[in-house]
Scaffold this motif. Sequence first.
Motif, PDB file in Angstrom:
ATOM      1  N   TYR A  38      18.400  11.983  54.361  1.00 56.17           N
ATOM      2  CA  TYR A  38      19.191  12.557  55.459  1.00 56.17           C
ATOM      3  C   TYR A  38      20.595  12.978  55.021  1.00 56.17           C
ATOM      4  O   TYR A  38      21.295  13.644  55.779  1.00 56.17           O
ATOM      5  CB  TYR A  38      19.266  11.572  56.626  1.00 56.17           C
ATOM      6  N   LYS A  42      19.219  17.705  57.132  1.00 55.49           N
ATOM      7  CA  LYS A  42      19.687  17.290  58.455  1.00 55.49           C
ATOM      8  C   LYS A  42      18.996  18.014  59.613  1.00 55.49           C
ATOM      9  O   LYS A  42      18.981  17.517  60.722  1.00 55.49           O
ATOM     10  CB  LYS A  42      21.197  17.504  58.556  1.00 55.49           C
ATOM     11  N   THR A  76      11.523  11.309  63.071  1.00 54.33           N
ATOM     12  CA  THR A  76      12.601  11.608  62.126  1.00 54.33           C
ATOM     13  C   THR A  76      13.925  11.664  62.887  1.00 54.33           C
ATOM     14  O   THR A  76      13.944  11.681  64.111  1.00 54.33           O
ATOM     15  CB  THR A  76      12.401  12.972  61.419  1.00 54.33           C
ATOM     16  N   LEU A  78      15.881  14.237  62.174  1.00 58.44           N
ATOM     17  CA  LEU A  78      16.243  15.642  61.977  1.00 58.44           C
ATOM     18  C   LEU A  78      16.601  16.295  63.298  1.00 58.44           C
ATOM     19  O   LEU A  78      15.911  16.108  64.303  1.00 58.44           O
ATOM     20  CB  LEU A  78      15.079  16.401  61.333  1.00 58.44           C
TER      21      LEU A  78
END
Length: 175
Positions: A38, A42, A76, A78
């Motif tokens: 990460y 991102k 995630t 993200l």
Amino acid sequence: MKKIFGIVFASILNVLLLGMMMTSCSVKYSFNGASINYDETKTIQISDFPIRATYVWGPMRAIFNNELRDVFANHTKLQQVKRNGDLVLEGEITQYQQRNKSVSSEGYSAQTELSMTVNVRFTNNVRHEQDFEKQFTATSTYETTQSLNAVQEELVTEMVKEITDQIFNATVANW
């Protein structure tokens, strides 16, 4: 008696010390399968996947696109973006068909297999060596005595779940 008390006291003390050591040194494991750095990665851009198959069931597109976004949102950290993502998922639903799977002793179709194929183009703008274009397929079977209309939503939902899990594993899970 003093000796037994000393042994019991020492055992209790050892258990307490072991418990304190275990709470002060903890290890966290993630079982969602994602192995993402990460610090580098991102964002993810997930484009809508249109249906390019000859046979179409209208709700399939929304079911697939929503499930794909949900898998990445739930597993995630993200951030999903509309453009310029560190990771990019694009593609189309290329096949949705049914075929006879087995025949009964009377010579009639006993089971029908429904299949769905999705073509995926994955671009990793951080590590382009991980880019790919690949097809993912799932199948489901139902008794021919049932109508497709009666089982279609359930079967498509199952196949979509299987395909989105395959896509997740191929893109961000390095098992």
